[in-house]
Design an enzyme around this catalytic site. Structure first.
Site: not given
Ligand code: NAD
Ligand code: UDX
Length: 477
Positions: A169, A224, A280
């Site tokens: 994602e 990713k 991330c």
């Molecule tokens: P999060 O911590 O917000 O959510 C994860 C959820 O999974 C929690 O609610 C937890 O209770 C649940 N969980 C854990 N074990 C489980 C199980 N066995 N069955 C069911 N539920 C379970 O995490 P997130 O931010 O959504 O990130 C999830 C993944 O996506 C990570 O690998 C992260 O690196 C990736 N990712 C995050 C972002 C972002 O912006 N947050 C963007 C891209 C990718």
């Molecule tokens: C990032 C990636 O952008 C996204 O593609 C991936 O799926 C998850 O990680 P996110 O961490 O949610 O997303 O936000 P992002 O907009 O990338 O910002 C990350 C951090 O960088 C923030 O603290 C933001 O303030 C900072 N940032 C971003 C800067 O300091 N300068 C910039 O120009 C852009």
């Protein structure tokens, strides 16, 4: 292969919004998001949409349209897996805190637990999709666990079969709905065309086919990590230049504009700030570093590690310069912190620059008054690992002991700034862009400072209100 039922394990920042958008665009598919955390599922089911566990602009409308129709949130994990044609694994993959690879490798215990549960509960053919960000070759682990689940069949029982795909994602928090609605690309890595096509068909309800990229499993997993490493690298690069600007009289905004108009460089992700936060970037780069060392590439590991080191340095640099500007001590001084989330338009504080900067200032004995429009006090307390200070009922002020830092959560910017020696802007919330500096200045103790780590204030307004100003990367102030 017609997809009628989807299960997503993990109702977090990725699972919740992603599945809500899929359900919104695919009314013919039943989408069930499951989680072990009952409180989180209850919040997703809350009739008051302002209480959804994730704050994202536009998410409430999407959830409102689909919830109860074909979008469901539940803790009944086994039933959702059994009914599913596709199971997305979207659970947390934080950096390991102990044991082998501590501090760098991803902790895959939740992914492994999901794989085992899918192996047990699945029925018939199930496509298992890695949505979490994972180290390269994790699909192999998942496949091994799934294949080991084949128990001898009872009479009449349909054998289980699995396909594993990688579909990372790329959404960013704060713009998750827009990113999901109009993605730059959807990446699907896999080995069998039927499964890849089945998943692609789901996305093709709203994403144009040309944007759906197909690769092998390992390229998808590595893409990713690489995308996040490249994005974070740009931020560390511009932050390194910001420090040089401050020493030389240059302005990093002007430098960013000048280099960003080169079409080979491009204008995005050149905003200097307090360093990147979020769940991330740091985690994924450290994971990349770990993998490089594991595969015998120490020079490549050090190259990427320096991106994280520069980021940490930038955060400490900001807290250090605040102390220096305030005559070398902040002990007992009130410092207003505006913004605690790691970026605007999210309530997420994971790895927020505010945490490290606040901890540094607390260590120096400051009395912090923290304001954020979306982050709850309890979350700030968890991040700073201590309870907020009790206010003195007589004066309404905190009673920080000499030399011991304390913090409180302020309900408004005005309340945070009252009696403060400095305002530190750490998140670029839009409401902080139009503050009444004349009014705020009157509430502060002179000489008073504004430290703008996001370049959002108008320098003329701040200075004409009698305030001293530091603005990241601006050496001309
Ligand atoms: P999060 O911590 O917000 O959510 C994860 C959820 O999974 C929690 O609610 C937890 O209770 C649940 N969980 C854990 N074990 C489980 C199980 N066995 N069955 C069911 N539920 C379970 O995490 P997130 O931010 O959504 O990130 C999830 C993944 O996506 C990570 O690998 C992260 O690196 C990736 N990712 C995050 C972002 C972002 O912006 N947050 C963007 C891209 C990718
Ligand atoms: C990032 C990636 O952008 C996204 O593609 C991936 O799926 C998850 O990680 P996110 O961490 O949610 O997303 O936000 P992002 O907009 O990338 O910002 C990350 C951090 O960088 C923030 O603290 C933001 O303030 C900072 N940032 C971003 C800067 O300091 N300068 C910039 O120009 C852009």
């Amino acid at each position: 292969m017609m997809i009628k039922n989807i299960c997503c394990m993990g109702a977090g920042y990725v699972g919740g919004p992603t599945m809500a958008v899929i359900a919104d665009h695919c009314p013919n598919i039943q989408v069930t998001v499951v989680d072990l955390n009952q409180q989180r599922i209850d919040a997703w089911n809350d009739s008051d949409l302002s209480r959804l566990p994730v704050y994202e602009p536009g998410l409430d409308f999407v959830v409102d349209r689909a919830r109860g129709r074909n979008l469901h949130f539940s803790t009944d994990v086994d039933s959702a897996i059994a009914a599913a044609d596709i199971v997305f694994i979207s659970v947390n993959t934080p950096t390991k805190v102990k044991g082998l690879g501590a501090g760098q490798a991803s902790d895959l215990r939740w992914v492994e637990a999901c794989s085992r549960q899918v192996a047990n509960a699945a029925q018939g053919h199930t496509i298992v999709v890695e949505k979490s960000t994972l180290p390269v070759r994790t699909a192999e682990t998942i496949r091994t666990i799934l294949e080991a689940s084949q128990a001898p069949l009872q009479e009449g029982e349909v054998p289980k079969s699995f396909a594993v795909l990688s579909n990372p994602e790329f959404l960013a928090e704060g713009t998750a709905i827009r990113d999901l609605e109009c993605p730059d690309r959807v990446l699907i890595g896999g080995e069998d065309d039927d499964s890849i096509n089945a998943l692609a068909d789901v996305y093709m309800h709203w994403v144009e086919p040309a944007k759906i990229l197909r690769t092998n499993l390992w390229s998808s997993e590595l893409s990713k990590l690489t995308a996040n490493a490249f994005l974070a690298q740009r931020i560390s690069s511009i932050n390194s230049v910001a420090a040089l600007c401050e020493s030389t009289g240059a302005d990093v905004q002007e430098v960013a504009r000048a280099i960003g108009t080169d079409s080979r460089i491009g204008p995005k992700f050149l905003q200097s700030g307090p360093g990147f936060g979020g769940s991330c970037f740091q985690k994924d780069i450290l994971n990349l570093v770990y993998l490089c060392r594991h595969f015998g590439l120490p020079e490549v590991a050090s190259y990427w590690e320096s991106v994280v080191e520069l980021n940490t340095w930038q955060q400490h640099r900001i807290s250090r310069l605040i102390v220096q500007r305030l005559f070398g001590t902040v002990t007992g001084k009130r410092v207003a912190i505006l913004g605690f989330a790691f970026k605007a338009d999210t309530n997420d504080t994971r790895e927020a620059p505010a945490i490290r900067i606040a901890l540094d200032l607390l260590e120096e004995g400051a009395q912090l008054a923290i304001h954020d429009p979306k982050v709850e006090q309890a979350q700030i307390a968890r991040d700073l690992r201590e309870a907020p200070v009790e206010l003195d009922p007589a004066t309404g002020k905190s009673q920080g002991l000499s030399g011991v830092g304390s913090w409180l959560s302020a309900n408004s910017v005005e309340e945070a700034v009252e009696g403060a020696d400095a305002v530190v802007l750490l998140t670029e919330w839009s409401q902080y862009k139009s503050l009444d500096w004349q009014d705020l200045s009157r509430r502060m103790r002179r000489p008073a400072w504004v430290f703008d780590s996001r370049t959002i204030v108008d320098p003329d307004q701040v200075r004409s209100a009698g305030l001293r100003l530091w603005c990241v990367g601006n050496g001309s102030l």
